[in-house]
Write an enzyme that holds these catalytic residues in place. Structure first.
Site, PDB file in Angstrom:
ATOM      1  CD  GLU A 172      50.317   4.541  24.723  1.00 60.54           C
ATOM      2  OE1 GLU A 172      49.541   4.828  23.488  1.00 60.54           O
ATOM      3  OE2 GLU A 172      51.696   3.844  25.106  1.00 60.54           O
ATOM      4  CB  CYS A 225      45.999   7.014  19.073  1.00 65.65           C
ATOM      5  SG  CYS A 225      46.867   6.992  18.624  1.00 65.65           S
ATOM      6  CD  GLU A 274      39.630   9.600  19.725  1.00 64.19           C
ATOM      7  OE1 GLU A 274      39.305   8.490  20.517  1.00 64.19           O
ATOM      8  OE2 GLU A 274      41.045   9.407  19.192  1.00 64.19           O
TER       9      GLU A 274
HETATM   10  C1  LIG Z   1      33.685   5.103  13.652  1.00 65.90           C
HETATM   11  O1  LIG Z   1      35.032   4.239  13.337  1.00 65.90           O
HETATM   12  C2  LIG Z   1      35.715   4.450  13.861  1.00 65.90           C
HETATM   13  C3  LIG Z   1      36.623   2.391  13.496  1.00 65.90           C
HETATM   14  O2  LIG Z   1      35.809   1.253  13.601  1.00 65.90           O
HETATM   15  C4  LIG Z   1      35.401   2.839  15.276  1.00 65.90           C
HETATM   16  O3  LIG Z   1      36.597   3.353  16.018  1.00 65.90           O
HETATM   17  C5  LIG Z   1      35.010   4.870  15.850  1.00 65.90           C
HETATM   18  O4  LIG Z   1      34.881   4.433  17.392  1.00 65.90           O
HETATM   19  C6  LIG Z   1      33.940   4.953  15.269  1.00 65.90           C
HETATM   20  N1  LIG Z   1      33.410   6.888  15.801  1.00 65.90           N
HETATM   21  C7  LIG Z   1      32.544   6.275  16.919  1.00 65.90           C
HETATM   22  C8  LIG Z   1      32.242   7.899  17.545  1.00 65.90           C
HETATM   23  O5  LIG Z   1      32.004   5.840  17.096  1.00 65.90           O
END
Ligand SMILES: *[C@@H]1O[C@H](CO)[C@@H](O)[C@H](O)[C@H]1NC(C)=O
Ligand SMILES: *[C@@H]1O[C@H](CO)[C@@H](O)[C@H](O)[C@H]1NC(C)=O
Ligand SMILES: *[C@@H]1O[C@H](CO)[C@@H](O)[C@H](O)[C@H]1NC(C)=O
Ligand SMILES: *[C@@H]1O[C@H](CO)[C@@H](O)[C@H](O)[C@H]1NC(C)=O
Length: 265
Positions: A17, A51, A149
């Protein structure tokens, strides 16, 4: 798994997942208010740390004025801060690494001539790792903000010519390596049917006139394919079948009458 096969008594069952780059596809027949409410909720709840969060939206030119206005107006009412205060809608991201990476996407957005920041775009680490909910308009549908993402409160919008929606459906299907969730917003039934067909492999959970998040355990089985995972749909019969080991039994009523092939006679 392949490297370790000599150590296993049986092949391991894998349940994968992973993430998503979930979309809202808006057709010109859509109801503007439900698009705006659904998109704000789906893109920004839990700071986009879901997600299934919507992080790319495809909006027809004829509705863009109203939808943009709606998103920006609602954005003004969003409170960011300590989640102990129940009027707060979203809080900080989880740690410095997340903050820094989220920040790098925002910096890319601000420095690119193809991207307009419509709301948010700032982040601040003085009292916590706060990333403002951010709404962007991307002129390039292949920009990394439309493809990758981020898992943060960042929504990228792409505006298309109304008549070009068939190509946009194909574009949505091929833009991301994920296949988790997605929505179509339309009142025109034939468009809903067409979108459901073209996009059938792009989202394990597909929503019609509803936001791309919020499946309920026991009501909507959840999971996606492509790089989103093995699409096992916990809660469904498909899931149970994944963990059992079927055995086929044949019991003959007509035993073998000769060991020779007919051709040997
Ligand atoms: C942005 O913040 C979220 C929440 O903490 C985190 O899970 C995610 O990995 C971050 N995005 C990146 C591209 O690092
Ligand atoms: C959208 O949300 C507002 C409140 O923020 C509500 O007044 C309105 O009825 C909602 N519209 C739809 C179609 O959900
Ligand atoms: C906040 O960000 C600045 C600049 O990016 C950095 O120098 C500083 O170490 C960060 N502070 C924390 C607590 O992460
Ligand atoms: C959707 O994308 C997949 C994978 O790239 C491709 O095989 C499929 O033909 C596409 N579907 C449509 C309807 O274009």
């Amino acid at each position: 798994v392949g490297e370790n096969l000599p150590r296993y008594r049986t092949f391991p069952r894998l349940a994968g997942e992973c993430g998503g780059k979930n979309y809202h596809f808006v057709h010109s027949s859509a109801d503007v208010d439900s698009v705006v409410n659904g998109t704000i909720r789906s893109a920004f709840e839990f700071s986009g740390q879901k997600c299934s969060a919507c992080s790319r939206a495809y909006i027809p030119k004829s509705l863009w004025g109203q939808i943009k206005q709606g998103l920006v107006d609602k954005h003004r009412d969003i409170k960011v801060g300590d989640p102990g205060d129940f009027s707060i809608f979203l809080s900080a991201v989880i740690d410095k690494a997340s903050f820094d990476r989220n920040k790098s996407y925002l910096e890319h957005a601000k420095s690119s001539s193809d991207i307009e920041v419509l709301a948010g775009g700032e982040c601040d680490n003085s009292t916590g790792y706060f990333v403002q909910p951010t709404i962007l308009e991307c002129k390039d549908p292949q920009d990394k903000l439309m493809r990758e993402e981020i898992f943060g409160p960042v929504l990228a919008c792409y505006v298309y010519e109304d008549g070009d929606y068939k190509n946009v459906l194909k574009l949505i299907n091929s833009t991301s390596e994920y296949g988790l969730t997605g929505s179509v917003f339309a009142k025109d039934e034939s468009v809903i049917e067409e979108a459901s067909s073209v996009l059938r492999n792009s989202a394990g959970n597909f929503y019609v006139n509803d936001k791309s998040t919020g499946s309920v355990v026991g009501q909507q089985w959840f999971g996606g394919s492509r790089k989103s995972g093995t699409n096992d749909k916990p809660g469904s019969p498909h899931y149970v079948l994944k963990w059992v080991s079927p055995q086929a039994i044949k019991r003959t009523k007509v035993p073998l009458t000769d060991w020779k092939y007919p051709s040997m006679k």
